[in-house]
Motif scaffolding. Structure first.
Motif, short mmCIF file in Angstrom:
data_model
loop_
_atom_site.label_atom_id
_atom_site.label_comp_id
_atom_site.label_asym_id
_atom_site.label_seq_id
_atom_site.Cartn_x
_atom_site.Cartn_y
_atom_site.Cartn_z
N GLY A 1 30.12 46.80 -2.15
CA GLY A 1 31.23 46.39 -1.30
C GLY A 1 32.50 47.18 -1.60
N ALA A 2 32.76 47.41 -2.89
CA ALA A 2 33.94 48.19 -3.27
C ALA A 2 33.83 49.62 -2.76
CB ALA A 2 34.10 48.18 -4.79
N ALA A 3 32.63 50.19 -2.81
CA ALA A 3 32.44 51.56 -2.33
C ALA A 3 32.63 51.64 -0.82
CB ALA A 3 31.05 52.07 -2.72
N VAL A 4 32.14 50.64 -0.09
CA VAL A 4 32.33 50.62 1.36
C VAL A 4 33.81 50.64 1.70
CG1 VAL A 4 32.04 49.23 3.44
CG2 VAL A 4 30.11 49.54 1.87
N SER A 5 34.58 49.83 1.00
CA SER A 5 36.04 49.80 1.23
C SER A 5 36.69 51.11 0.81
CB SER A 5 36.67 48.65 0.46
OG SER A 5 36.15 47.41 0.89
N THR A 6 36.24 51.65 -0.31
CA THR A 6 36.83 52.87 -0.84
C THR A 6 36.62 54.05 0.09
OG1 THR A 6 36.67 52.21 -3.15
CG2 THR A 6 36.62 54.56 -2.70
N TYR A 7 35.41 54.20 0.62
CA TYR A 7 35.12 55.36 1.45
C TYR A 7 35.66 55.23 2.88
CZ TYR A 7 32.33 57.34 -2.30
OH TYR A 7 31.93 57.88 -3.50
N ALA A 8 36.35 54.14 3.15
CA ALA A 8 37.12 54.06 4.39
C ALA A 8 38.48 54.74 4.22
CB ALA A 8 37.31 52.60 4.79
N LEU A 9 38.79 55.14 2.98
CA LEU A 9 40.06 55.80 2.66
C LEU A 9 39.78 57.26 2.33
CD1 LEU A 9 41.37 53.06 0.20
CD2 LEU A 9 42.01 53.32 2.62
N PRO A 10 40.82 58.10 2.28
CA PRO A 10 40.61 59.48 1.82
C PRO A 10 40.04 59.48 0.41
CG PRO A 10 42.76 59.25 2.85
CD PRO A 10 42.21 57.87 2.70
N HIS B 1 32.03 59.96 5.83
CA HIS B 1 32.07 58.93 6.87
C HIS B 1 31.45 57.65 6.32
CE1 HIS B 1 33.27 61.66 10.17
NE2 HIS B 1 32.50 62.55 9.55
N GLY B 2 31.98 57.15 5.23
CA GLY B 2 31.49 55.88 4.70
C GLY B 2 30.58 56.05 3.50
N ALA B 3 30.10 54.90 3.01
CA ALA B 3 29.25 54.85 1.82
C ALA B 3 27.78 54.83 2.21
CB ALA B 3 29.58 53.61 0.99
N ASN B 4 26.95 55.41 1.35
CA ASN B 4 25.51 55.39 1.53
C ASN B 4 24.97 54.07 0.98
OD1 ASN B 4 22.78 55.91 1.75
ND2 ASN B 4 22.73 57.48 0.16
N VAL B 5 25.11 53.01 1.79
CA VAL B 5 24.76 51.67 1.35
C VAL B 5 23.27 51.56 1.02
CG1 VAL B 5 24.64 49.25 2.05
CG2 VAL B 5 26.67 50.62 2.59
#
Length: 232
Positions: A196-205, A178-182
């Motif tokens: 930022g790239a990880a936040v976008s990435t973990y919105a996807l499968p 359920h998202g990135a561990n910011v």
């Protein structure tokens, strides 16, 4: 020098470094190797035989020290009534600067890497690997042979039945990403662009999306670990 409470029991081949505190009623059954400056709280049991039905449990107290062994590094905190079991096929390992809260359980053949945190009553089944700096919440449990990758955070009460990728947040039963561990990424001083790239990435499968993070600054070690252990 080590400080060992008189009620603690060290049985068999137990090797200690220096500066360790071993509290009341602790039981350590070899083969176990423990490094330096560890804090081991009341009632912890380190080195009981692996909990495997086919394991030939010894019927003679003199033969309790059986198994592939346990290796514990330096500066770990092992709180009250933690259990760490002997290896079955391989050594059970705990790295450095790990925090194991009370009543957490590490089964045979597990590896808990540096700076990981297991909150109270976390349960790791056999052959689990927990990556550097991962954080497992109160009462979570992990199915055998799963990999919790570097920097991942698992929510309290979660049941992990599949691998959790690096710096992801996972929770639920069964646990899902359920998202990135910011916060974890910021503490690891990972560049803002990579976060930022990880936040976008973990919105996807994440099975597909992780490819987009290959080469991202600050994630080289975490992604290398994922390629070694998380894709098995």
């Amino acid at each position: 020098m080590n400080s060992i409470h008189p009620t603690a029991q060290l049985i068999g081949e137990v090797t200690l470094g220096s500066g360790n505190l071993i509290g009341p009623l602790v039981v350590i059954i070899g083969p176990v190797t423990i490094g330096d400056d560890n804090w081991i709280g009341t009632g912890a049991v380190i080195g009981a035989p692996p909990e495997v039905r086919s394991w030939q449990h010894p019927m003679d107290a003199a033969g309790l020290d059986t198994g592939k062994g346990i290796v514990i590094g330096d500066r770990n905190v092992i709180r009250e009534y933690v259990q760490i079991h002997q290896g079955w096929h391989d050594i059970t390992r705990v790295g450095n600067d790990v925090f194991l809260m009370n009543q957490s359980y590490i089964a045979h053949d597990c590896t808990v890497e540096d700076r990981a945190t297991l909150a109270s009553s976390v349960l790791l089944a056999g052959h689990v690997r927990v990556g550097v700096g991962a954080n497992l919440g109160l009462g979570s449990s992990v199915h055998q042979r799963c990999y919790i990758a570097e920097g991942a955070m698992v929510g309290m009460g979660s049941v992990v039945t599949r691998n959790v990728p690096p710096f992801a947040k996972a929770y639920g039963n069964p646990a899902r990403v359920h998202g990135a561990n910011v916060v974890g990424m910021e503490r690891a001083e990972i560049p803002a662009g990579t976060i930022g790239a990880a936040v976008s990435t973990y919105a996807l499968p994440f099975d597909d999306a992780l490819e987009s993070l290959v080469g991202a600054a600050g994630l080289e070690r975490a992604l290398a670990g994922w390629l070694r252990h998380g894709t098995e």
